[in-house]
Design an enzyme around this catalytic site. Structure first.
Site, PDB file in Angstrom:
ATOM      1  N   ASP A 555       0.840  -1.195   0.000  1.00 18.54           N
ATOM      2  CA  ASP A 555       0.000   0.000   0.000  1.00 18.54           C
ATOM      3  C   ASP A 555       0.874   1.244   0.000  1.00 18.54           C
ATOM      4  O   ASP A 555       2.083   1.180   0.252  1.00 18.54           O
ATOM      5  CB  ASP A 555      -0.945  -0.015   1.207  1.00 18.54           C
ATOM      6  CG  ASP A 555      -0.210  -0.183   2.523  1.00 18.54           C
ATOM      7  OD1 ASP A 555       0.538   0.732   2.897  1.00 18.54           O
ATOM      8  OD2 ASP A 555      -0.355  -1.235   3.184  1.00 18.54           O
ATOM      9  N   GLU A 635      22.257 -22.679 -17.089  1.00 19.35           N
ATOM     10  CA  GLU A 635      21.483 -21.715 -16.285  1.00 19.35           C
ATOM     11  C   GLU A 635      22.409 -20.621 -15.727  1.00 19.35           C
ATOM     12  O   GLU A 635      22.041 -19.451 -15.660  1.00 19.35           O
ATOM     13  CB  GLU A 635      20.783 -22.423 -15.122  1.00 19.35           C
ATOM     14  CG  GLU A 635      19.576 -23.236 -15.557  1.00 19.35           C
ATOM     15  CD  GLU A 635      18.974 -24.061 -14.415  1.00 19.35           C
ATOM     16  OE1 GLU A 635      17.802 -24.420 -14.513  1.00 19.35           O
ATOM     17  OE2 GLU A 635      19.707 -24.367 -13.438  1.00 19.35           O
TER      18      GLU A 635
END
Ligand code: DGJ
Length: 753
Positions: A555, A635
């Site tokens: 928020d 990777e």
């Protein structure tokens, strides 16, 4: 009626209007106008000193919108006694700026109080106003900041004649940002105690109901999903009663015209800068008018004001856009980046981190952590973050919270030793904490069993087997922060992740009298904000990340303290498409914590390509959260490349304009988004193709935000297109092999034709 007059030097009279640069008051018509670059907000003092709301929307020149209110017989609604035989004046139908309960307005109200004699009516009348340069501030609450060049403040005072309760309506006008903030200061100037039962941060009355509500709902690990519903008769609400803004609903909502799309149409945003209980209610009344209120949830809320006491509501950050939902998001992204988030990291490049949580959970020792950090350094990462499990007896989530002392059986030699080894690699160091909680199996709880929120004689509610500390108490806050500061000082942490892994329950503080128990939820939040303020004041260069079991407190309140928030405990790249899409409506992309994790994914069991995980995480703060020791050579090579690639686009993520080019709730073929630099010279389009098809369609995607006449070069192929071609003719999505394929385009403005 009396009027106060602002005292600033450039406050002037112009044709009967008292004006600042962007705020005016016309003494004759009694109309207030607040101007932003593309909007105007109008109010008027009307009969019986009632402050009516006139208009919020596109600029309407020098007209005032008082013509929108017409007088009709409203005898079947309430008519105030002082209106005598005039049955046309009714508070039940009049659009108001901030309505009180118990005076004939039967709609949802902004303010409700009870008085000492048990009555509960409040009738607010206009008293005065004041205009000042710069933005007002709130004591102990997060809010936007603005100096005299950036913002102006209008304060309107309303009062109740009987009790002399004063209600100061605060408006912060950010002209360039196209934002108006609102808050309310309630002051007891009478000689009796008044108890506030509901104090919304704002009210907004619309003349009709022909709008949709867009809100963001969800659950733990699946936050901020998007829902759009037409307004209907009666009351709709979005709320949290969990003591946190919550995974379930978000304190940001949008109202928009039925036809509003990403690119076109009117929309209004309301963001509450608060991380505790909230409620947003929208009522469509008998006259087809819509009223929105948003603020602290009235559930388990009351606040006693003795003579002279003041209560301030959290702030609402309000915006209007006529350029659709993208336009509204751009307003919020820009406003938060420039005048809400205080950290230097809002624009400074952020260290790219590896977090050990999904790599080890509680099961690690010093060597394991050091090896992750060493591998991180080798592939080009900047920071190692030590998550949960480093302290007390914290081998599972059943124990240890509250004992902020390093667990030397896991980390031999203590944190300073480990951190010095990590820093010797040239890496920064970050640490996880959860200051608001305690485990029953902890020294803190054994020594201070009364320091938790607990209702007398009743058992506590456990959640993740932990309890809420009574953060309303200063001695509890001071004790916890002293422990944490001691640890951070000892190891020189560069980053802190502040977690909060349960909702607030058993809401009772043994330190408050019975008549003040309704204040616990709010005092808890004020306590949390005070602790965070101490942290950022003591360590101004710290990179601070908020987290509440992932995105349980995502928020505007939290963004005042930390430039980033862990978006969700769900790191699955495909679920993240929806979570990050929903979050992007109200929050800047650079605030979303997003990491590349291992597959099969720990939350969903889904396997996605390594590159796809990086593309999704790069629409956020970008980092890794997996055991780097176990990467395959391919990777490892990909990770190195991804880090370099992210560094090339980080400036766009942090400062660019963001466009949602597809809606993952309506399109299950692909999800794409776009960043455009403010000067429109560079753009990146990223996304994921969800399903591979045999004999595939050609999917054309249409870019946004470019200069139509200019030329842009695709950095991968060297092909050159006009901005108009990219936006209007579109470009085909690449045809990949397999599901969940990454989509990546990078264009730069060129002189080549
Ligand atoms: C919840 C957080 O969101 C995770 O990232 C991790 O920090 C755990 N808590 C640790 O308990």
């Amino acid at each position: 009626m009396s009027t106060g007059v602002g005292t600033r030097p450039f406050l002037e009279w112009v044709k009967g209007e008292i004006i600042m640069k962007h705020i005016s008051y016309n003494e004759k018509t009694k109309v207030f106008k607040l101007h932003t670059k593309n909007s105007v907000y109008q109010m008027q003092v009307r009969d019986y000193d009632t402050l009516a709301h006139l208009y919020f929307g596109a600029d309407i020149g020098d007209s005032d919108a008082s013509h929108r209110i017409i007088s009709l017989d409203r005898g079947f609604s309430g008519n105030p006694y002082e209106a005598g035989d005039d049955r046309t004046f009714s508070l039940d139908v009049l659009p108001q700026e901030y309505s009180g309960y118990g005076n004939g307005d039967y709609r949802i109200n902004a303010l409700e109080v009870t008085h000492e004699d048990g009555s509960d009516a409040i009738h607010l009348r206009y008293e005065s106003y004041q205009m000042t340069e710069g933005k007002y501030s709130l004591k102990g609450l997060p809010c936007m900041f603005g100096n005299a060049e950036e913002a102006e403040t209008l304060e309107i005072v309303l009062y109740d004649r009987i009790t002399n309760l004063k209600v100061h309506l605060l408006y912060g006008v950010f002209y360039d940002l196209d934002v108006i903030t609102r808050s309310v200061r309630i002051e007891n100037k009478g000689d009796r105690t008044v108890t506030i039962q509901r104090a919304m941060s704002m009210e907004m009355d619309y003349p009709n109901k022909h709008m949709d509500l867009i809100h963001f709902y969800g659950r733990h690990s699946m936050e901020r999903l998007t829902e759009r519903l037409p307004l209907y008769h009666g009351v709709q609400s979005v709320e949290s009663k969990r003591g946190m803004s919550s995974h379930q609903h978000n304190p940001f909502v949008i109202l928009c015209d039925r036809g509003t799309s990403e690119k076109h149409g009117d929309c209004y945003g309301f963001a509450l800068a608060y991380s505790g209980n909230f409620r947003c209610e929208i009522e469509v009344d008998q006259m087809e008018q819509a009223r929105l209120v948003i603020g602290i949830h009235p559930y388990h809320f009351s606040f006693r004001l003795n003579t002279g006491d003041v209560f301030e509501t959290p702030e609402v950050i309000m915006a209007y856009s006529s350029e659709g939902l993208s336009g509204l998001s751009h307003i919020y992204h820009d406003a938060y980046r420039s005048n809400l988030i205080r950290s230097k990291y809002v624009t400074a490049p952020r260290p790219i981190l590896v977090n050990n949580w999904e790599a080890t959970y509680f099961n690690f020792d010093e060597e394991k952590l050091y090896n992750i950090a060493k591998n991180a350094k080798e592939i080009g990462l900047d920071m190692f973050v030590l998550d949960d499990g480093w302290f007390g007896k914290r081998d599972t989530d059943y124990s240890g919270l509250g004992d902020w002392v390093v667990n030397e059986s896991k980390i031999k030699g203590g944190l300073p030793h480990l951190v010095s080894r990590i820093k010797a690699l040239g890496m920064k160091f970050g640490l996880w904490i959860e200051p608001e909680m305690v485990s029953e199996d902890s020294d803190l709880y054994r020594n201070h069993p009364d320091w938790i929120l607990r209702i007398p004689q009743r058992n506590m509610t456990r959640s993740r087997h932990q309890l809420n500390l009574d953060i309303t108490r200063k001695e509890v806050r001071d004790y916890v922060m002293a422990q944490i500061f001691r640890v951070l000082d000892s190891c020189g942490a560069d980053y802190v992740k502040w977690d909060m892994n349960r909702s607030v329950a058993n809401v009772y503080s043994s330190a408050l009298p019975s008549e003040r128990q309704g204040e616990v939820f709010h005092r808890y939040m004020l306590g949390v904000y005070e602790m965070m303020e101490q942290l950022v004041t003591r360590y101004p260069d710290l990179l601070f990340e908020n987290c509440a079991g992932g995105g349980g407190r995502f928020d505007a309140g939290m963004l005042y303290y930390s430039p980033q928030i862990w978006c969700s405990d769900n790191t699955d790249a495909i679920d993240r498409l929806k979570i990050q899409y929903g979050t992007s409506f109200g929050y800047p992309i650079s605030t979303m914590g997003a990491h590349v994790s291992v597959c099969p994914n720990h939350q969903t069991g889904r396997t996605t390509p390594f590159e796809t995980r990086a593309v999704v995480a790069s629409a956020g703060t970008f980092g890794f959260e997996l055991d780097l020791e176990h990467l395959t050579p391919e990777e490892r090579e990909m990770a190195q490349k991804q880090i370099q690639e992210y560094k090339k686009i980080e400036h766009l993520v942090q400062t660019g304009d963001y466009y949602r080019l597809s809606d993952p709730f309506r399109n299950d073929d692909y999800v794409i988004w776009q960043f455009v630099s403010k000067d429109k010279k560079e753009t990146v389009v990223n996304g994921v193709q969800l399903r591979n098809e045999p004999n595939p369609h050609i999917h054309l995607i249409y870019l946004d935000g470019l200069l139509p006449q200019e030329h842009y070069e695709d950095l991968a192929t060297g092909s050159v297109y006009t901005g108009a071609a990219l936006m209007k003719a579109g470009i085909p999505l690449p045809v990949g092999k397999g599901d969940y394929q990454p989509i990546q385009f990078h264009f730069i403005k060129t002189d080549k034709h």
